[in-house]
Design an enzyme around this catalytic site. Structure first.
Site, PDB file in Angstrom:
ATOM      1  N   THR A   1      38.945  -5.061  36.178  1.00  8.17           N
ATOM      2  CA  THR A   1      39.882  -4.069  35.875  1.00  8.17           C
ATOM      3  C   THR A   1      40.428  -3.882  34.604  1.00  8.17           C
ATOM      4  O   THR A   1      41.471  -4.134  34.345  1.00  8.17           O
ATOM      5  CB  THR A   1      40.770  -4.286  37.282  1.00  8.17           C
ATOM      6  OG1 THR A   1      41.507  -5.709  37.093  1.00  8.17           O
ATOM      7  CG2 THR A   1      40.524  -3.974  38.482  1.00  8.17           C
TER       8      THR A   1
ATOM      9  N   CYS B   1      43.310 -11.088  31.160  1.00 12.08           N
ATOM     10  CA  CYS B   1      44.335 -10.763  31.894  1.00 12.08           C
ATOM     11  C   CYS B   1      45.664 -10.247  31.304  1.00 12.08           C
ATOM     12  O   CYS B   1      46.018  -9.319  31.551  1.00 12.08           O
ATOM     13  CB  CYS B   1      44.612 -12.153  32.840  1.00 12.08           C
ATOM     14  SG  CYS B   1      43.026 -12.384  33.984  1.00 12.08           S
TER      15      CYS B   1
HETATM   16  N1  LIG Z   1      39.254 -13.974  34.318  1.00 14.48           N
HETATM   17  C1  LIG Z   1      40.011 -14.469  34.867  1.00 14.48           C
HETATM   18  O1  LIG Z   1      40.642 -15.592  34.274  1.00 14.48           O
HETATM   19  C2  LIG Z   1      40.855 -13.850  36.071  1.00 14.48           C
HETATM   20  C3  LIG Z   1      41.928 -14.555  36.416  1.00 14.48           C
HETATM   21  C4  LIG Z   1      42.538 -14.052  37.840  1.00 14.48           C
HETATM   22  C5  LIG Z   1      42.268 -12.658  38.023  1.00 14.48           C
HETATM   23  N2  LIG Z   1      41.201 -11.904  37.517  1.00 14.48           N
HETATM   24  C6  LIG Z   1      41.092 -10.792  37.595  1.00 14.48           C
HETATM   25  O2  LIG Z   1      39.728 -10.713  38.568  1.00 14.48           O
HETATM   26  C7  LIG Z   1      38.989  -9.540  38.339  1.00 14.48           C
HETATM   27  C8  LIG Z   1      37.698  -9.855  37.897  1.00 14.48           C
HETATM   28  O3  LIG Z   1      38.028 -10.444  36.575  1.00 14.48           O
HETATM   29  P1  LIG Z   1      36.536 -11.505  35.749  1.00 14.48           P
HETATM   30  O4  LIG Z   1      37.112 -11.898  34.745  1.00 14.48           O
HETATM   31  O5  LIG Z   1      35.953 -12.275  36.923  1.00 14.48           O
HETATM   32  O6  LIG Z   1      35.778 -10.254  35.244  1.00 14.48           O
HETATM   33  P2  LIG Z   1      34.174 -10.131  34.748  1.00 14.48           P
HETATM   34  O7  LIG Z   1      34.295  -9.106  34.003  1.00 14.48           O
HETATM   35  O8  LIG Z   1      33.747 -11.432  34.459  1.00 14.48           O
HETATM   36  O9  LIG Z   1      33.161  -9.985  36.067  1.00 14.48           O
HETATM   37  C9  LIG Z   1      33.085  -8.704  36.769  1.00 14.48           C
HETATM   38  C10 LIG Z   1      31.632  -8.747  37.509  1.00 14.48           C
HETATM   39  O10 LIG Z   1      31.817  -7.488  38.213  1.00 14.48           O
HETATM   40  C11 LIG Z   1      30.429  -6.961  38.040  1.00 14.48           C
HETATM   41  N3  LIG Z   1      30.632  -5.473  38.937  1.00 14.48           N
HETATM   42  C12 LIG Z   1      31.391  -4.482  38.151  1.00 14.48           C
HETATM   43  N4  LIG Z   1      31.060  -3.278  38.879  1.00 14.48           N
HETATM   44  C13 LIG Z   1      30.466  -3.649  39.912  1.00 14.48           C
HETATM   45  C14 LIG Z   1      30.176  -3.131  41.109  1.00 14.48           C
HETATM   46  N5  LIG Z   1      30.434  -1.666  41.299  1.00 14.48           N
HETATM   47  N6  LIG Z   1      29.505  -3.718  42.162  1.00 14.48           N
HETATM   48  C15 LIG Z   1      28.839  -5.021  41.908  1.00 14.48           C
HETATM   49  N7  LIG Z   1      29.521  -5.603  40.628  1.00 14.48           N
HETATM   50  C16 LIG Z   1      30.011  -5.009  39.915  1.00 14.48           C
HETATM   51  C17 LIG Z   1      30.203  -7.108  36.867  1.00 14.48           C
HETATM   52  O11 LIG Z   1      28.812  -6.869  36.291  1.00 14.48           O
HETATM   53  C18 LIG Z   1      30.697  -8.503  36.315  1.00 14.48           C
HETATM   54  O12 LIG Z   1      29.663  -9.189  36.478  1.00 14.48           O
HETATM   55  C19 LIG Z   1      39.826  -8.740  37.299  1.00 14.48           C
HETATM   56  O13 LIG Z   1      40.569  -7.830  38.087  1.00 14.48           O
HETATM   57  C20 LIG Z   1      40.730  -9.832  36.781  1.00 14.48           C
HETATM   58  O14 LIG Z   1      42.051  -9.197  36.157  1.00 14.48           O
HETATM   59  C21 LIG Z   1      40.603 -12.487  36.375  1.00 14.48           C
END
Ligand SMILES: NC(=O)c1ccc[n+]([C@@H]2O[C@H](COP(=O)([O-])OP(=O)(O)OC[C@H]3O[C@@H](n4cnc5c(N)ncnc54)[C@H](O)[C@@H]3O)[C@@H](O)[C@H]2O)c1
Length: 432
Positions: free
Chosen positions: A86, A263
């Site tokens: 996001t 984040c």
């Molecule tokens: N990275 C962190 O440390 C962390 C910690 C807590 C919360 N978050 C939250 O978790 C969420 C994910 O973060 P992240 O860092 O894992 O993101 P990321 O970008 O590493 O991974 C997201 C994944 O989702 C996939 N994706 C996107 N659209 C898709 C769809 N329509 N269908 C299937 N797959 C799809 C992408 O290809 C990607 O592999 C965010 O909202 C983030 O704010 C992240």
């Protein structure tokens, strides 16, 4: 239990592997087919300590399945976690929720029995309401429940954080859904994790408020460090002195660069959008965002000062470029501001990072990756310790600067000022 994680990124992949390790069957779905192919060939797309072994173990046992077929993964599962990114929308402060809604729309087309749909992605307050409305266009309300279960893991320590979380927050008014989530997390609750259930909007808000608060702590100590530099006070002693007050706590009080990562920057911005939407001035958070932006400029100005305002043709080495250690994540890293700025001003930059070369710098003039600390620091004018990787904590600077006595700018305060001065180094750090 049978679970589906949609989005195999830092959150989906780690929590999926950890859920599988607890004995659940987990389908990890991603629209990026190359990523799924790689995972099916046990090639891990991200660097996270311990993740490779955990994935290998659970993939081999058949409890962890990687696929691009969302339909079959949803059909097979009882609980579906939405874990897609996001990020901030371009030219905006708002969270880009297109991926979340795309996934919700797709899920709505394959519900054939009761499903719990969980937003683990960080989403603004009321997103759960919108997802519910979207899914109810095609499905009877008795067939699904949308709940919020924000994720608090930290990259670099993600597996430990998943296994030993401070708290598990679940937002829903549906007792059946809450109790199902509680039993999924039971092994962690038994080990001491606190389970806290609240409203769906409450859980969404808790995630943003947590990140905004932590970002505030970082910006606060960074500003105090700016003052300490002028009044000959050591900010580290101030951090200890105030952190010992249990009402304050010592964590997140280490002065350094601007906060970065995937984040804090995006979540603080998105929260101010929600504030504006509900005509509530979140002035503290808005100031934190401004202060953090200023900090990136302040650090580059500091580099200029260290180099006596002569950047052109100066050789600068960066040790570490990721936003923190034990991750390959470059999102919103301070190096993404500093390196392009210095390269534009004519500096010749070498960098070394344990997670390898970064595409982010490949189009920049005079910026090159070195595969060792020695090569990166060879014959340079200034070494900037940018990320606190373990391997940068006990460097032999005498040996490294044998050919050319370089200056050191330690933006992580890894070394003692006294020791470095005693050894005769031109050493600069933060707030000391
Ligand atoms: N990275 C962190 O440390 C962390 C910690 C807590 C919360 N978050 C939250 O978790 C969420 C994910 O973060 P992240 O860092 O894992 O993101 P990321 O970008 O590493 O991974 C997201 C994944 O989702 C996939 N994706 C996107 N659209 C898709 C769809 N329509 N269908 C299937 N797959 C799809 C992408 O290809 C990607 O592999 C965010 O909202 C983030 O704010 C992240």
């Amino acid at each position: 239990m049978k679970i589906c994680m949609v989005g195999a990124g830092y959150v989906g992949l780690v929590s999926g592997a950890c859920f599988a390790d607890l004995g659940n069957t987990v389908w990890c779905v991603d629209k990026n087919k190359q990523k799924i192919n790689e995972l099916n060939n046990t090639k891990i797309p991200i660097f996270e300590p311990g993740l490779k072994d955990l994935i290998y173990k659970n993939f081999s046992s058949g409890r962890l399945i990687f696929t691009s077929d969302l339909r079959s993964a949803v059909k097979n599962s009882d609980i579906i976690f939405i874990c897609v990114g996001t990020p901030t929308l371009k030219k905006s402060r708002s969270a880009d929720l297109r991926n979340v809604f795309e996934v919700a729309r797709k899920i709505s087309k394959c519900i054939d029995r009761f499903k719990i749909i969980v937003t683990k992605s960080t989403v603004p307050v009321s997103t759960g309401d919108k997802i519910e409305r979207m899914i109810s266009k095609r499905n009877k309300k008795v067939l699904f429940e949308v709940i919020s279960n924000p994720e608090f893991l930290r990259e670099g320590e993600a597996i430990r954080d998943f296994r030993f979380p401070d708290r598990i927050v679940v937002g829903s008014n549906n007792k059946k859904a809450i109790s199902k989530l509680k039993s999924l997390y039971e092994p962690l609750i038994k080990k001491g994790a606190k389970f806290f259930s609240t409203s769906r909007r409450g859980a969404e808000m808790i995630k943003y408020a947590s990140n905004a608060f932590l970002a505030t702590k970082i910006s606060f100590i960074n500003e105090i460090a700016n003052l300490c530099e002028k009044i000959n006070v050591n900010v580290e002693e101030v951090s200890i002195g105030i952190g010992l007050d249990q009402r304050i706590g010592g964590r997140f009080l280490r002065a350094g660069p601007a906060y970065g990562g995937s984040c804090f920057p995006k979540d603080t911005k998105a929260l101010t959008v929600t504030g504006d939407m509900y005509k509530t001035d979140l002035s503290i958070i808005k100031s934190v965002i401004k202060s953090n932006e200023k900090r990136k400029i302040l650090l580059t100005t500091r580099v200029k000062r260290i180099l006596s305002n002569k950047i052109k043709n100066k050789k600068i080495s960066f040790l570490g470029v990721t936003f923190k250690p034990n991750t390959d994540d470059m999102r919103q890293s301070t190096s993404l501001t500093m390196i392009p700025f210095l390269s534009k001003k004519g500096a010749k930059i070498t960098y070394y990072d344990p997670t390898g070369k970064k595409n982010e710098f490949s189009s920049l003039k005079n910026v090159s990756f070195c595969n060792s600390i020695n090569n990166a620091c060879n014959n340079v004018d200034l070494v900037i310790i940018h990320t606190e990787w373990e391997e940068f904590k006990a460097l032999d600077f005498k040996k490294l600067s044998k050919k050319n006595k370089f200056k050191i700018f330690d933006i992580r305060n890894l070394y003692s000022v006294k020791d470095m001065k005693k050894k005769g180094f031109n050493y600069y750090s933060i707030g000391r």
